[in-house]
Design an enzyme around this catalytic site. Structure first.
Site, PDB file in Angstrom:
ATOM      1  N   ASN A   1       1.350  40.445  -4.609  1.00  0.00           N
ATOM      2  CA  ASN A   1       2.453  40.630  -3.661  1.00  0.00           C
ATOM      3  C   ASN A   1       2.377  39.519  -2.612  1.00  0.00           C
ATOM      4  O   ASN A   1       1.553  39.571  -1.705  1.00  0.00           O
ATOM      5  CB  ASN A   1       2.313  42.025  -3.012  1.00  0.00           C
ATOM      6  CG  ASN A   1       3.377  42.283  -1.971  1.00  0.00           C
ATOM      7  OD1 ASN A   1       4.343  41.529  -1.848  1.00  0.00           O
ATOM      8  ND2 ASN A   1       3.207  43.360  -1.210  1.00  0.00           N
ATOM      9  N   TRP A   2       3.248  38.530  -2.770  1.00  0.00           N
ATOM     10  CA  TRP A   2       3.222  37.395  -1.825  1.00  0.00           C
ATOM     11  C   TRP A   2       3.789  37.780  -0.457  1.00  0.00           C
ATOM     12  O   TRP A   2       3.665  37.018   0.493  1.00  0.00           O
ATOM     13  CB  TRP A   2       4.056  36.224  -2.371  1.00  0.00           C
ATOM     14  CG  TRP A   2       3.475  35.523  -3.550  1.00  0.00           C
ATOM     15  CD1 TRP A   2       2.293  35.790  -4.195  1.00  0.00           C
ATOM     16  CD2 TRP A   2       4.053  34.404  -4.241  1.00  0.00           C
ATOM     17  NE1 TRP A   2       2.107  34.908  -5.239  1.00  0.00           N
ATOM     18  CE2 TRP A   2       3.168  34.052  -5.294  1.00  0.00           C
ATOM     19  CE3 TRP A   2       5.226  33.677  -4.091  1.00  0.00           C
ATOM     20  CZ2 TRP A   2       3.429  32.999  -6.166  1.00  0.00           C
ATOM     21  CZ3 TRP A   2       5.487  32.628  -4.958  1.00  0.00           C
ATOM     22  CH2 TRP A   2       4.592  32.287  -5.986  1.00  0.00           C
ATOM     23  N   LYS A   3       4.474  38.917  -0.375  1.00  0.00           N
ATOM     24  CA  LYS A   3       5.179  39.311   0.862  1.00  0.00           C
ATOM     25  C   LYS A   3       6.106  38.162   1.288  1.00  0.00           C
ATOM     26  O   LYS A   3       6.685  37.522   0.425  1.00  0.00           O
ATOM     27  CB  LYS A   3       4.171  39.706   1.950  1.00  0.00           C
ATOM     28  CG  LYS A   3       3.170  40.742   1.422  1.00  0.00           C
ATOM     29  CD  LYS A   3       2.350  41.391   2.482  1.00  0.00           C
ATOM     30  CE  LYS A   3       1.357  42.358   1.832  1.00  0.00           C
ATOM     31  NZ  LYS A   3       0.629  43.144   2.805  1.00  0.00           N
TER      32      LYS A   3
ATOM     33  N   HIS B   1       6.621  50.050  -0.561  1.00  0.00           N
ATOM     34  CA  HIS B   1       5.452  49.437   0.078  1.00  0.00           C
ATOM     35  C   HIS B   1       5.359  49.956   1.515  1.00  0.00           C
ATOM     36  O   HIS B   1       6.379  50.183   2.165  1.00  0.00           O
ATOM     37  CB  HIS B   1       5.586  47.913   0.068  1.00  0.00           C
ATOM     38  CG  HIS B   1       4.337  47.236   0.525  1.00  0.00           C
ATOM     39  ND1 HIS B   1       4.047  47.083   1.860  1.00  0.00           N
ATOM     40  CD2 HIS B   1       3.288  46.724  -0.160  1.00  0.00           C
ATOM     41  CE1 HIS B   1       2.866  46.489   1.971  1.00  0.00           C
ATOM     42  NE2 HIS B   1       2.386  46.255   0.754  1.00  0.00           N
TER      43      HIS B   1
ATOM     44  N   GLU C   1       4.878  48.566   4.211  1.00  0.00           N
ATOM     45  CA  GLU C   1       5.641  47.783   5.205  1.00  0.00           C
ATOM     46  C   GLU C   1       7.127  48.156   5.171  1.00  0.00           C
ATOM     47  O   GLU C   1       7.805  48.134   6.195  1.00  0.00           O
ATOM     48  CB  GLU C   1       5.420  46.272   4.953  1.00  0.00           C
ATOM     49  CG  GLU C   1       4.029  45.857   5.417  1.00  0.00           C
ATOM     50  CD  GLU C   1       3.369  44.773   4.582  1.00  0.00           C
ATOM     51  OE1 GLU C   1       4.068  44.004   3.912  1.00  0.00           O
ATOM     52  OE2 GLU C   1       2.131  44.714   4.603  1.00  0.00           O
TER      53      GLU C   1
ATOM     54  N   GLU D   1      -2.220  52.593  -1.941  1.00  0.00           N
ATOM     55  CA  GLU D   1      -2.518  51.588  -0.920  1.00  0.00           C
ATOM     56  C   GLU D   1      -2.694  52.273   0.433  1.00  0.00           C
ATOM     57  O   GLU D   1      -1.710  52.475   1.166  1.00  0.00           O
ATOM     58  CB  GLU D   1      -1.364  50.584  -0.823  1.00  0.00           C
ATOM     59  CG  GLU D   1      -1.145  49.784  -2.086  1.00  0.00           C
ATOM     60  CD  GLU D   1      -0.570  48.408  -1.758  1.00  0.00           C
ATOM     61  OE1 GLU D   1      -1.182  47.420  -2.146  1.00  0.00           O
ATOM     62  OE2 GLU D   1       0.462  48.334  -1.091  1.00  0.00           O
TER      63      GLU D   1
ATOM     64  N   GLY E   1      -4.221  44.461   4.586  1.00  0.00           N
ATOM     65  CA  GLY E   1      -4.255  43.288   5.454  1.00  0.00           C
ATOM     66  C   GLY E   1      -5.277  43.385   6.578  1.00  0.00           C
ATOM     67  O   GLY E   1      -5.239  42.605   7.521  1.00  0.00           O
TER      68      GLY E   1
ATOM     69  N   SER F   1      -6.683  45.044   0.879  1.00  0.00           N
ATOM     70  CA  SER F   1      -7.795  44.121   1.098  1.00  0.00           C
ATOM     71  C   SER F   1      -8.670  43.917  -0.139  1.00  0.00           C
ATOM     72  O   SER F   1      -9.899  43.856  -0.032  1.00  0.00           O
ATOM     73  CB  SER F   1      -8.633  44.573   2.294  1.00  0.00           C
ATOM     74  OG  SER F   1      -7.849  44.542   3.475  1.00  0.00           O
TER      75      SER F   1
ATOM     76  N   GLY G   1      -2.399  41.499  -1.904  1.00  0.00           N
ATOM     77  CA  GLY G   1      -1.545  40.773  -0.971  1.00  0.00           C
ATOM     78  C   GLY G   1      -2.163  39.433  -0.605  1.00  0.00           C
ATOM     79  O   GLY G   1      -2.054  38.451  -1.342  1.00  0.00           O
ATOM     80  N   GLY G   2      -2.870  39.372   0.531  1.00  0.00           N
ATOM     81  CA  GLY G   2      -3.412  38.121   1.071  1.00  0.00           C
ATOM     82  C   GLY G   2      -4.141  37.255   0.051  1.00  0.00           C
ATOM     83  O   GLY G   2      -3.886  36.045  -0.043  1.00  0.00           O
TER      84      GLY G   2
HETATM   85  P1  PGA Z   1      -3.636  42.978   1.209  1.00  0.00           P
HETATM   86  O1  PGA Z   1      -2.187  43.568   0.907  1.00  0.00           O
HETATM   87  O2  PGA Z   1      -4.288  42.696  -0.132  1.00  0.00           O
HETATM   88  O3  PGA Z   1      -3.380  41.728   2.000  1.00  0.00           O
HETATM   89  O4  PGA Z   1      -4.376  44.010   1.971  1.00  0.00           O
HETATM   90  C1  PGA Z   1      -1.967  44.490  -0.128  1.00  0.00           C
HETATM   91  C2  PGA Z   1      -0.541  44.925  -0.144  1.00  0.00           C
HETATM   92  O5  PGA Z   1       0.052  45.076   0.940  1.00  0.00           O
HETATM   93  O6  PGA Z   1       0.058  45.134  -1.203  1.00  0.00           O
END
Ligand code: PGA
Length: 250
Positions: free
Chosen positions: A9-11, A96, A98, A167, A173, A209, A230-231
């Protein structure tokens, strides 16, 4: 050999190394068809990614990060499931944290988005997870159950093509990943719940994470069917190390 999933997930980011070099690096990884790779870029890059992925690698799929619950219409700023499919996406992330917290998306809307995705032959990657307050007050299972039932009640078709990502919000994050024991406990609970609600088990990915440092231990958890990253997914080298951990744990 069970199928496993690695979703990136590049966001609202693109890899610093550039999209072309990133995809070329992925294409050069050892061929492991049992691990399905799904990349979710910002929607602006979907077509470019789909074209390059088709050229470079057979086991890489492209996903939207979100979709709306209608096929078209006056919804400024939104993108629909049929549009994602036209751009070459095969999956879409729905719910998600967010989207839930920043954009206020509620369970019933998410259920309609999932229906729209399925109607357009997209595999929804449905995200659920408790926040820190819920975990600390012992409300994790209640929150997860409400999220699952709130969106998926009435979906009683066994064998539905859907992935669920657990998640925990406190792990996204933050660098604080859930421990393998915590992940296993949550996945076992979600798995029982999904079997009850959908009539069949569904693959469950862990997200929050995930890094090259913790992927090996998390991948060994038998209830983990893959990761949503994500990151660490913004660097092909880190994603490769996570991919290796998943492949090795088969
Ligand atoms: P993260 O994000 O790996 O940066 O914690 C995961 C996600 O939000 O899907």
């Amino acid at each position: 050999m069970t199928r496993r999933y690695l979703a990136a997930n590049w966001k609202m980011n693109v890899p610093t190394e550039g999209i072309g070099p990133y995809l070329q690096a992925i294409a050069a990884w050892e061929d492991t068809p049992e691990v399905e790779i799904v990349i979710a870029p910002p929607s602006l890059y979907l077509s470019e990614l789909s074209t390059q992925v088709t050229r470079h690698s057979r086991h890489v799929h492209v996903a939207g990060q979100n979709c709306w619950d209608e096929p078209n219409g006056a919804f400024t700023g939104e993108i629909s499931a049929p549009m994602l499919a036209t751009c070459g996406a095969s999956h879409v992330i729905v719910g998600h944290s967010e989207r839930r917290t920043i954009f206020g998306e509620a369970d019933d809307l998410l259920g309609r988005k999932i229906r729209m995705a399925l109607a357009n032959e997209l595999v929804p990657i449905f995200c659920i997870g408790e926040d820190a307050a819920a975990r600390e007050s012992g409300a994790t299972e209640r929150v997860l159950e409400n999220q699952v039932r709130g969106a998926l009640s009435g979906f009683d078709e066994a064998g539905l093509s859907i992935l669920v990502a657990y998640e925990p919000v406190w792990a996204i994050g933050t660098g604080k990943n859930a421990s393998p024991e915590t992940v296993d406990e949550a996945h076992e609970f979600i798995s029982r719940l999904l079997t009850e609600v959908l009539g069949a088990p569904v693959p469950i990915l862990y997200g929050g994470s995930v890094t090259p440092e913790n992927a090996e231990d998390l991948a060994k958890v038998s209830s983990v069917d893959g990761f949503l990253v994500g990151g660490a997914s913004l660097t092909s080298g880190k994603l490769e190390a996570i991919h290796r951990a998943l492949s090795a744990s088969q």
